[in-house]
Structure formats: structure tokens, C-alpha cells
Design an enzyme around this catalytic site. Structure first.
Site, mmCIF file in Angstrom:
data_model
loop_
_atom_site.group_PDB
_atom_site.id
_atom_site.type_symbol
_atom_site.label_atom_id
_atom_site.label_comp_id
_atom_site.label_asym_id
_atom_site.label_seq_id
_atom_site.Cartn_x
_atom_site.Cartn_y
_atom_site.Cartn_z
ATOM 1 N N CYS A 1 -1.377 4.131 -6.184
ATOM 2 C CA CYS A 1 -2.196 3.436 -5.181
ATOM 3 C C CYS A 1 -2.393 2.025 -5.700
ATOM 4 O O CYS A 1 -2.688 1.835 -6.886
ATOM 5 C CB CYS A 1 -3.544 4.153 -5.038
ATOM 6 N N CYS B 1 0.846 -1.182 0.000
ATOM 7 C CA CYS B 1 0.000 0.000 0.000
ATOM 8 C C CYS B 1 0.887 1.240 0.000
ATOM 9 O O CYS B 1 1.777 1.363 0.856
ATOM 10 C CB CYS B 1 -0.844 -0.037 1.276
HETATM 11 N N1 DGL Z 1 -4.147 0.706 -1.610
HETATM 12 C C1 DGL Z 1 -3.689 1.794 -0.846
HETATM 13 C C2 DGL Z 1 -2.599 2.595 -1.515
HETATM 14 O O1 DGL Z 1 -1.822 2.021 -2.243
HETATM 15 C C3 DGL Z 1 -4.652 2.525 0.053
HETATM 16 C C4 DGL Z 1 -5.875 3.086 -0.517
HETATM 17 C C5 DGL Z 1 -6.796 3.611 0.567
HETATM 18 O O2 DGL Z 1 -7.179 2.831 1.443
HETATM 19 O O3 DGL Z 1 -7.127 4.804 0.521
HETATM 20 O O4 DGL Z 1 -2.461 3.760 -1.292
#
Ligand code: DGL
Length: 257
Positions: A183, A73
């Protein structure tokens, strides 16, 4: 120790895009994926809350005896990886928006970065963009609302399209030729993105680079699984089992936290 699992966590299903790349490169590794949907979306949360969430997720994975943790993430990495590396005695692999390859290869001198508010507002993002983005114009955009739709299993359709048009049009007007997906949820809507942007714009996401880095660190730390038993892939969620299940084509058992 070598037979212990590689742990992964994200605010839900986005990190599966990273897990898939790692699993493709290192199929012999046991893995444990934690979909922390309860705390989703991470993108709007302040830094101290993100650190606490990352801490909880890491402790869950350490209790399951993980030998290395992939923070799958961008938001959690950019807000907490320094804290995690200082606090726990195991290797961490993080992911952050791939500004460097975009900036090195742009011909128009303009790159777009679509990421969460938490990522774009982090000091790590600021540092990386100052180092690599000096000679290019970076058009940043928060992907507000996208993660919420993706977490419901919505990857295309009118709602996704209208948000994407709103977010990508300013980048197109600025003549970007590289679009960084900052993301891990966004590769899941790549087909919708491709319909909006010109074919000449490259979409950059770094799941393969993360997999290669994971392999390098495992080799360096002498942690590559040398066992001959069939590897185990465990998935935990504190949210909706069905969404994760269908993304994984019902191939794995999903456990509740
Ligand atoms: N998948 C995550 C990222 O790469 C987080 C997205 C979220 O929960 O806002 O930032």
C-alpha cells in the site's frame, strides 16, 4: 503533448511516496497529483465502487490534459487498471505488491505482505501470487486502520505501534525475511515498522521500480518532456490541505478540487 503533465492519483497522501520517486527520476516533467481523500480509505470498498472512483479521478486528470497516468495506489490498480487500460486512450502505470522480487530472493521461503483488504482480495493479486508465490509461503495481512491514521498525519506513536505489532507479529512468528509493503501509504510509517521487525528482514516497496517503468513508457511513447521551461508541480485535494502541505514541506501550493 510532450509538455503535458504526468497525472497521479491516490486515496489521499500515500501516492506522494510514488510521486517523489518519479519526480526524483524525471524532474523535468510537469506533474499533477490528485489526493482523493474524500473517498479514503479505498481499502474497504468493493470492486465496482473502486472502478467508479478510479474513473472519476482519471477523467479529472484527463480534463487537465495529462499525457500519462500513474495509478499511485495498489488498491485502485489491482481493482481497476484493466478497466482503465481498456477504456481510455493513454498510457497507465500501476502499482501492485512486489511479490516477485520478494519470492525470488527469500532465503527462509516465507514472505509477508501487508496491504489493504481490497488489494489482497483482488483477482490481480491472486493471479500475481499464484504466478510468483508458488514455492514460497505468503503470509498476508490487511492493514486495517493504518491508512486512517496516516491520513491524519500520524506516522508514529502508540496507536500505529499497537496495530503494527498485531499485524506483523504473526509474520515474525512465521520467520519471514521479506516484508512487502503493498500500500503506498505504508512507506510513510517505515520507521515505525523498522522498530518492530528484525533488521535482517528486508522491507520491499516498489516506488523506484514504478518511476523507472514510467520513464520507459514515456520514452517508448515518445512523450518525454523536452521543454526547457521550469517544470510545474500541481497538487489537488478534496480533503485536508494541511496534511498534504506538511508532507510536502510547504514547498508547493495546494489547490482544492
Ligand atoms: N494507498 C492506497 C494503496 O496503495 C490505498 C489505501 C486506502 O485508501 O485504503 O492501496
Amino acid at each position: 503533448m510532450k509538455n503535458n503533465s504526468i497525472g497521479f492519483f491516490d486515496s489521499g497522501i500515500g501516492g506522494i511516496t510514488i510521486w517523489e520517486s518519479v519526480n526524483r527520476l524525471l524532474p523535468n516533467e510537469n506533474t499533477i497529483y490528485l489526493a482523493d481523500s474524500k473517498n479514503s480509505p479505498y481499502g474497504k470498498k468493493p470492486n465496482d465502487e473502486l472502478i467508479n472512483i478510479s474513473k472519476e479521478n482519471v477523467e479529472f486528470l484527463i480534463n487537465k490534459k495529462c499525457k500519462l497516468i500513474v495509478v499511485a495506489c495498489n488498491t485502485a490498480t489491482t481493482n481497476s487498471i484493466n478497466f482503465l487500460r481498456k477504456s481510455y486512450n493513454l498510457p497507465f502505470i500501476g502499482i501492485e505488491p512486489a511479490i516477485k522480487p520478494a519470492a525470488l530472493n527469500t532465503k527462509t521461503g516465507k514472505i509477508g505482505v501487508l496491504a489493504t483488504k481490497g488489494t489482497l482480495g483482488s483477482s490481480l493479486f491472486e493471479k500475481t501470487s499464484n504466478i510468483h508465490g508458488q514455492n514460497v509461503k505468503i503470509i498476508e495481512q490487511h492493514g486495517l486502520g493504518l491508512v486512517e491514521l496516516i491520513e491524519k498525519g500520524i506516522y508514529s506513536g502508540s496507536k500505529i505501534d499497537s496495530l503494527l505489532k498485531e499485524y506483523l507479529n504473526p509474520m515474525l512468528e512465521n520467520n519471514i525475511d521479506k516484508l512487502v509493503l503493498g500500500c503506498t501509504h505504508y512507506p510513510l510509517i517505515k520507521e515505525s515498522i523498522k522498530k518492530i521487525i528484525n533488521e535482517s528482514i528486508n522491507i520491499i516497496e516498489c516506488s523506484e521500480a514504478v518511476a523507472l517503468q514510467t520513464e520507459r513508457v514515456l520514452i517508448k511513447s515518445n512523450l518525454i518532456n523536452s521543454g526547457t521551461e521550469k517544470s510545474k508541480k500541481l497538487f489537488y485535494t478534496n480533503g485536508d490541505k494541511n496534511i498534504l502541505n506538511s508532507l510536502l514541506n510547504n514547498k508547493f501550493e495546494i489547490l482544492m478540487v
